[in-house]
Design a protein around this motif. Structure first.
Motif, mmCIF file in Angstrom:
data_model
loop_
_atom_site.group_PDB
_atom_site.id
_atom_site.type_symbol
_atom_site.label_atom_id
_atom_site.label_comp_id
_atom_site.label_asym_id
_atom_site.label_seq_id
_atom_site.Cartn_x
_atom_site.Cartn_y
_atom_site.Cartn_z
ATOM 1 N N SER A 95 0.846 -1.188 0.000
ATOM 2 C CA SER A 95 0.000 0.000 0.000
ATOM 3 C C SER A 95 0.881 1.237 0.000
ATOM 4 N N THR A 96 0.286 2.309 -0.437
ATOM 5 C CA THR A 96 0.941 3.597 -0.261
ATOM 6 C C THR A 96 0.294 4.235 0.959
ATOM 7 N N ASP A 149 -3.474 3.198 1.385
ATOM 8 C CA ASP A 149 -4.203 3.391 0.132
ATOM 9 C C ASP A 149 -3.802 2.248 -0.796
ATOM 10 N N TYR A 150 -4.822 1.563 -1.323
ATOM 11 C CA TYR A 150 -4.583 0.405 -2.183
ATOM 12 C C TYR A 150 -5.081 0.685 -3.588
ATOM 13 N N ASP A 151 -4.374 0.156 -4.554
ATOM 14 C CA ASP A 151 -4.767 0.265 -5.951
ATOM 15 C C ASP A 151 -6.015 -0.576 -6.195
ATOM 16 N N GLU A 152 -6.814 -0.170 -7.151
ATOM 17 C CA GLU A 152 -8.047 -0.887 -7.523
ATOM 18 C C GLU A 152 -7.769 -2.350 -7.873
ATOM 19 N N SER A 153 -6.621 -2.619 -8.461
ATOM 20 C CA SER A 153 -6.293 -3.991 -8.884
ATOM 21 C C SER A 153 -6.164 -4.951 -7.699
ATOM 22 N N TYR A 154 -6.043 -4.408 -6.500
ATOM 23 C CA TYR A 154 -5.873 -5.266 -5.332
ATOM 24 C C TYR A 154 -7.148 -5.997 -4.939
#
Length: 126
Positions: free
Chosen positions: A28-29, A37-42
């Protein structure tokens, strides 16, 4: 997306998502306020991880094969020891056996359900 949304969309506890991150399965960032904060692809990634864990693979092996699940595929194998290859072959064979068993059970349930529905239809008709 924040951890709560990822948790809700994947039916995975926040604690488990943090564990996946500790194991290097997710990254995560951090927002300025410190929230993950996680990317949608996760969303798909977490579902893949859960499926692999449900199949019996340990996180150390999952970490190695996750790049193979990405598109474009970027396969890394710096730690592909003979033991790891044997473990992967064993897991693949075990999954194949499980798929056969699940397919056989699904077919039996479908056959039973068809017979029950047919019987019920025959009782309803005069």
């Amino acid at each position: 997306m924040r951890i709560g949304e990822l948790s809700a969309r994947t039916a995975t506890s926040r604690r488990l998502l943090r564990y996946y991150e500790e194991q290097g399965l997710l990254v995560s960032t951090r927002c300025p306020n410190g929230y993950r904060d996680y990317d949608e692809s996760y969303v798909d990634r977490v579902l893949q991880i859960r499926g692999l864990l449900d199949a019996g693979l340990p996180t150390r092996i999952i970490k190695q094969i996750l790049p193979c699940l990405d598109k474009p595929r970027s396969i890394h194998f710096p730690d592909a020891t003979p033991e790891m290859i044997a473990a992967l072959e064993h897991e693949r064979d075990r999954m194949t056996d499980r798929v056969r068993c699940l397919t056989r059970n699904r077919d039996a349930i479908a056959e039973y359900l068809d017979a029950v529905l047919e019987h019920n239809r025959a009782e309803v008709q005069p």
